[in-house]
Design an enzyme around this catalytic site. Structure first.
Site: not given
Length: 338
Positions: A137, A244
């Protein structure tokens, strides 16, 4: 879940010719969901237990007990395991970035600490973990800037990203190394992720794949955007993994809290959504090597507390009692047809 023997088709067998089927786990769910996990899944990821703050809370302190339990669970059940995650702006203890006076350290000190951490963690699980989310991220969600603000960026500049991959590759040359991010199918962020990974490849960085977090919902992202993202990332010649996956019942901006159980119409919408999504994923099975859900069943999901704390959500193929939901049955029907 009762002790009655499961009889439904196994997810990991349904997709055996396509990709691994994984689940995020923690020390509690490997006990409460053990039967479900061992029956349907052939890969696991530590939900939080391998993040920096969990395994390295102080410079001279490592706390591996929970992470070791998860690795032992994978060995017990013959599962593969993904490592999550080495470099992130969240869940990283302040000591990594600071000197004894609380000031930011210099680049050399940060790199020395990062290399030491990476060597210790990655080598500990060498042979247990086949793939690592090395950097997590770092892309800015909005605006023209490529990278989000962080202490990593303040101290080291953009080169910390490539350094992290180099250190991970040195620690375990056999491990597959991934860049991992969310909103990965939104066109603006997709293009930024592509730009970053292209630049890493141009530098000769040892990166092997892109992790699409796939925190999706019933309405977003559009199926065409998912397909476009997969194609754009695959054009880089790297393998792709959904890392995820969950399908929230609510739009991200929807703050409603009135539902105490999943309505039939939403369960049906979720079934259609999963069928359409996995239809796309199977099309690209030559590029996608793993699909990991961020959990296994609706009795435990981080979405019960995000983005609305205390609101029940039902994002998976299995309900609170670990029983198959309409979405699961729809996937079985779909697999029979193709």
């Amino acid at each position: 879940m009762s002790n009655t023997q499961r009889s439904e088709a196994r997810l990991k067998e349904m997709f055996a010719d396509d990709f691994l089927i994984g689940a995020a786990v923690n020390p509690r769910t490997i006990e409460t969901q053990e039967e479900l996990l061992s029956y349907h899944f052939n890969s696991i990821t530590a939900e939080n237990e391998m993040k920096f703050v969990s395994v390295h809370p102080a410079e001279d302190t490592y706390t591996f007990e929970d992470a070791d339990r998860l690795a032992a669970f994978a060995r017990k059940h013959g599962m593969k395991m993904r490592g999550h995650t080495l470099v992130w702006h969240n869940q990283t203890t302040d000591w990594l970035f600071e000197d004894k006076n609380g000031n930011l350290v210099d680049k050399a000190t940060l790199y020395e600490r990062l290399k030491s951490h990476t060597d210790t963690v990655v080598k500990r699980y060498k042979g247990d973990i086949y793939a690592w989310d090395v950097v997590n991220e770092v892309i800015a969600d909005e605006g023209a800037e490529l990278l989000r603000p962080s202490k990593w960026l303040d101290i080291a500049g953009p080169e910390f990203i490539s350094k992290a991959f180099e250190y991970a590759h040195e620690a375990d040359p056999a491990a597959l190394l991934f860049y991992n991010d969310y909103n990965e199918s939104h066109p603006h962020k997709r293009d930024k992720i592509h730009t970053l990974v292209r630049s890493l490849l141009d530098q000769g960085t040892p990166i092997h794949g892109i992790g699409l977090q796939a925190h999706w919902n019933l309405y977003d992202p559009a199926l065409d955007d998912i397909r476009s993202a997969i194609e754009k990332y695959a054009s880089l010649g790297l393998q792709l993994q959904l890392t995820e996956l969950d399908v929230s019942m609510f739009r991200f901006e929807d703050k409603r809290k009135d539902l105490t159980e999943a309505p039939e119409e939403l369960l049906e919408a979720q079934a259609k959504r999963y069928e359409a999504m996995f239809g796309i994923l199977k099309e690209y099975r030559d590029h996608i090597t793993s699909v990991t859900f961020w959990g296994a069943a609706d009795d435990y999901t981080w979405l019960d507390h995000f983005p609305v704390r205390g609101r029940k959500n039902w994002p998976f193929l299995f309900d609170e009692r670990h029983q198959p939901k309409p979405a699961f049955h729809r996937l079985v029907e779909h697999m029979v047809k193709v």
